[in-house]
Design a protein around this motif. Structure first.
Motif, PDB file in Angstrom:
ATOM      1  N   ASP A  38       0.851  -1.182   0.000  1.00 56.89           N
ATOM      2  CA  ASP A  38       0.000   0.000   0.000  1.00 56.89           C
ATOM      3  C   ASP A  38       0.889   1.235   0.000  1.00 56.89           C
ATOM      4  O   ASP A  38       1.902   1.283   0.693  1.00 56.89           O
ATOM      5  CB  ASP A  38      -0.916  -0.003   1.231  1.00 56.89           C
ATOM      6  CG  ASP A  38      -1.849   1.189   1.253  1.00 56.89           C
ATOM      7  OD1 ASP A  38      -2.255   1.652   0.167  1.00 56.89           O
ATOM      8  OD2 ASP A  38      -2.180   1.657   2.364  1.00 56.89           O
ATOM      9  N   SER A  39       0.526   2.216  -0.799  1.00 58.41           N
ATOM     10  CA  SER A  39       1.322   3.436  -0.886  1.00 58.41           C
ATOM     11  C   SER A  39       0.432   4.589  -1.331  1.00 58.41           C
ATOM     12  O   SER A  39      -0.484   4.384  -2.134  1.00 58.41           O
ATOM     13  CB  SER A  39       2.446   3.247  -1.914  1.00 58.41           C
ATOM     14  OG  SER A  39       3.060   4.482  -2.217  1.00 58.41           O
ATOM     15  N   PRO A  40       0.727   5.801  -0.847  1.00 57.84           N
ATOM     16  CA  PRO A  40      -0.010   6.972  -1.341  1.00 57.84           C
ATOM     17  C   PRO A  40       0.180   7.177  -2.845  1.00 57.84           C
ATOM     18  O   PRO A  40      -0.645   7.820  -3.489  1.00 57.84           O
ATOM     19  CB  PRO A  40       0.595   8.133  -0.553  1.00 57.84           C
ATOM     20  CG  PRO A  40       1.151   7.518   0.679  1.00 57.84           C
ATOM     21  CD  PRO A  40       1.627   6.152   0.260  1.00 57.84           C
ATOM     22  N   SER A  41       1.235   6.628  -3.416  1.00 59.23           N
ATOM     23  CA  SER A  41       1.506   6.751  -4.850  1.00 59.23           C
ATOM     24  C   SER A  41       0.744   5.729  -5.683  1.00 59.23           C
ATOM     25  O   SER A  41       0.895   5.702  -6.905  1.00 59.23           O
ATOM     26  CB  SER A  41       3.001   6.593  -5.120  1.00 59.23           C
ATOM     27  OG  SER A  41       3.720   7.590  -4.463  1.00 59.23           O
ATOM     28  N   ASN A  42      -0.041   4.880  -5.029  1.00 59.82           N
ATOM     29  CA  ASN A  42      -0.874   3.899  -5.734  1.00 59.82           C
ATOM     30  C   ASN A  42      -2.278   4.458  -5.874  1.00 59.82           C
ATOM     31  O   ASN A  42      -2.881   4.891  -4.891  1.00 59.82           O
ATOM     32  CB  ASN A  42      -0.975   2.584  -4.955  1.00 59.82           C
ATOM     33  CG  ASN A  42       0.335   1.841  -4.868  1.00 59.82           C
ATOM     34  OD1 ASN A  42       1.315   2.173  -5.520  1.00 59.82           O
ATOM     35  ND2 ASN A  42       0.358   0.810  -4.042  1.00 59.82           N
ATOM     36  N   PHE A  43      -2.793   4.417  -7.097  1.00 66.75           N
ATOM     37  CA  PHE A  43      -4.182   4.781  -7.330  1.00 66.75           C
ATOM     38  C   PHE A  43      -4.932   3.511  -7.655  1.00 66.75           C
ATOM     39  O   PHE A  43      -4.766   2.932  -8.727  1.00 66.75           O
ATOM     40  CB  PHE A  43      -4.309   5.792  -8.472  1.00 66.75           C
ATOM     41  CG  PHE A  43      -5.696   6.351  -8.610  1.00 66.75           C
ATOM     42  CD1 PHE A  43      -6.112   7.390  -7.800  1.00 66.75           C
ATOM     43  CD2 PHE A  43      -6.575   5.826  -9.530  1.00 66.75           C
ATOM     44  CE1 PHE A  43      -7.399   7.904  -7.903  1.00 66.75           C
ATOM     45  CE2 PHE A  43      -7.864   6.332  -9.649  1.00 66.75           C
ATOM     46  CZ  PHE A  43      -8.274   7.365  -8.833  1.00 66.75           C
TER      47      PHE A  43
END
Length: 191
Positions: A38-43
């Motif tokens: 999970d990452s903030p850079s994943n949409f």
């Protein structure tokens, strides 16, 4: 021997440097990416089947200094083949499009797609993708992921033949507005 989708996503995410923007197709691809990293850079696409490639193109075109990774499925790209023509025409060299092909709609019950006869890598090549690869093993995927991530050529299209089969993973627990807001913030923090 082919790999499972989960293994393919692990190979792709382990090779990322951390500054890429990642768009994942709806269904099991987003769920497995969420479970792996999970990452903030994943949409994460929730619904909107077939649009990961269009969103990835829009980001790559408008943010030419950012590497944009699309992790798609055969069912998703078959719903939006027109996006390949658009990507090929505008040719953003910062876009890498992975299509995980198990020849079925895994998220909706395993109905077969037509990817066993529609050669998606040839469609991408005909549409104008500069780099087109097809892999079917973990070893070859590792090699190709490294090549396309470190290449200045593009757009790149990588067809990854995978086995049928699911892994028990949770649903993406973030609300859509949270996914959007943290993704926008991740983009802003990198500019």
């Amino acid at each position: 021997m082919k790999m499972k989708r989960y293994e393919a996503i692990e190979v792709i995410t382990k090779a990322l440097k951390g500054d890429e923007l990642v768009i994942s197709a709806n269904g099991m691809i987003s769920r497995e990416l969420f479970s792996i990293k999970d990452s903030p850079s994943n949409f994460y696409m929730l619904g909107s089947m077939g649009l990961a490639s269009s969103i990835g193109f829009g980001l790559a075109f408008s943010l030419p200094n950012k590497k944009v990774i699309v992790i798609d499925g055969d069912g998703n790209i078959l719903m939006n083949l027109g996006s390949l023509a658009t990507i090929g025409h505008f040719a953003p060299n910062n876009l890498i499009h992975f299509v995980l092909d198990n020849e079925m709609h895994a998220s909706t019950g395993g109905q077969p797609t037509v990817s066993n006869t529609a050669r998606l890598e040839e469609v991408a090549r005909a549409a104008g993708f500069q780099v087109v690869k097809k892999v079917s093993s973990i070893e070859s995927l590792r090699t190709v992921v490294s090549e396309v991530l470190n290449s200045a050529e593009g757009p790149s299209f990588v067809l990854v033949k995978i086995e049928k089969g699911e892994r028990e993973v949770p649903r993406v627990s973030h609300e859509p507005t949270h996914i959007k807001n943290r993704f926008k913030e991740a983009i802003a923090n990198r500019e």
